[in-house]
Design a protein around this motif. Structure first.
Motif, PDB file in Angstrom:
ATOM      1  N   SER A  29       0.854  -1.177   0.000  1.00  0.00           N
ATOM      2  CA  SER A  29       0.000   0.000   0.000  1.00  0.00           C
ATOM      3  C   SER A  29       0.892   1.229   0.000  1.00  0.00           C
ATOM      4  O   SER A  29       2.081   1.150   0.306  1.00  0.00           O
ATOM      5  CB  SER A  29      -0.929   0.001   1.214  1.00  0.00           C
ATOM      6  N   PRO A  40       0.910  -3.435   4.147  1.00  0.00           N
ATOM      7  CA  PRO A  40      -0.268  -2.942   4.836  1.00  0.00           C
ATOM      8  C   PRO A  40      -0.264  -3.330   6.315  1.00  0.00           C
ATOM      9  O   PRO A  40       0.236  -4.396   6.687  1.00  0.00           O
ATOM     10  CB  PRO A  40      -1.437  -3.610   4.097  1.00  0.00           C
ATOM     11  N   HIS A  41      -0.801  -2.475   7.156  1.00  0.00           N
ATOM     12  CA  HIS A  41      -0.893  -2.669   8.609  1.00  0.00           C
ATOM     13  C   HIS A  41       0.477  -2.737   9.266  1.00  0.00           C
ATOM     14  O   HIS A  41       0.636  -3.378  10.306  1.00  0.00           O
ATOM     15  CB  HIS A  41      -1.706  -3.927   8.960  1.00  0.00           C
ATOM     16  N   LYS A  42       1.465  -2.084   8.686  1.00  0.00           N
ATOM     17  CA  LYS A  42       2.815  -2.032   9.251  1.00  0.00           C
ATOM     18  C   LYS A  42       3.282  -0.582   9.280  1.00  0.00           C
ATOM     19  O   LYS A  42       2.774   0.258   8.549  1.00  0.00           O
ATOM     20  CB  LYS A  42       3.812  -2.840   8.404  1.00  0.00           C
ATOM     21  N   TYR A  50       2.500   5.476  11.266  1.00  0.00           N
ATOM     22  CA  TYR A  50       1.474   4.441  11.163  1.00  0.00           C
ATOM     23  C   TYR A  50       0.141   5.080  11.521  1.00  0.00           C
ATOM     24  O   TYR A  50      -0.019   5.642  12.615  1.00  0.00           O
ATOM     25  CB  TYR A  50       1.760   3.271  12.095  1.00  0.00           C
ATOM     26  N   LYS A  51      -0.803   5.069  10.604  1.00  0.00           N
ATOM     27  CA  LYS A  51      -2.126   5.672  10.771  1.00  0.00           C
ATOM     28  C   LYS A  51      -2.039   7.135  11.173  1.00  0.00           C
ATOM     29  O   LYS A  51      -2.770   7.604  12.052  1.00  0.00           O
ATOM     30  CB  LYS A  51      -2.949   4.890  11.794  1.00  0.00           C
TER      31      LYS A  51
END
Length: 60
Positions: A29, A40-42, A50-51
């Motif tokens: 991503s 993704p999600h890392k 992150y986010k």
């Protein structure tokens, strides 16, 4: 009882046993902070976000 009529060749046997058909393309991503590709999600390895929150401090 069913018995094979012919011997299975080594090539056919090894093709069946190979895990090549199980491989998938890795998912990537785009990081919204820096635009680099990341998993993704890392946490992004290039900017450390992150986010939208900075998790790792990166030296410039």
């Amino acid at each position: 009882m069913a018995v094979p009529k012919r011997k299975t060749s080594k090539a056919r046997r090894d093709k069946r046993r190979s895990a090549v058909w199980k491989l998938k393309q890795p998912a990537f991503s785009v990081c919204p902070q820096c635009g680099e590709l990341k998993a993704p999600h890392k946490v992004c390895a290039s900017c450390g976000y992150y986010k939208g929150v900075q998790v790792l401090k990166k030296e410039a």
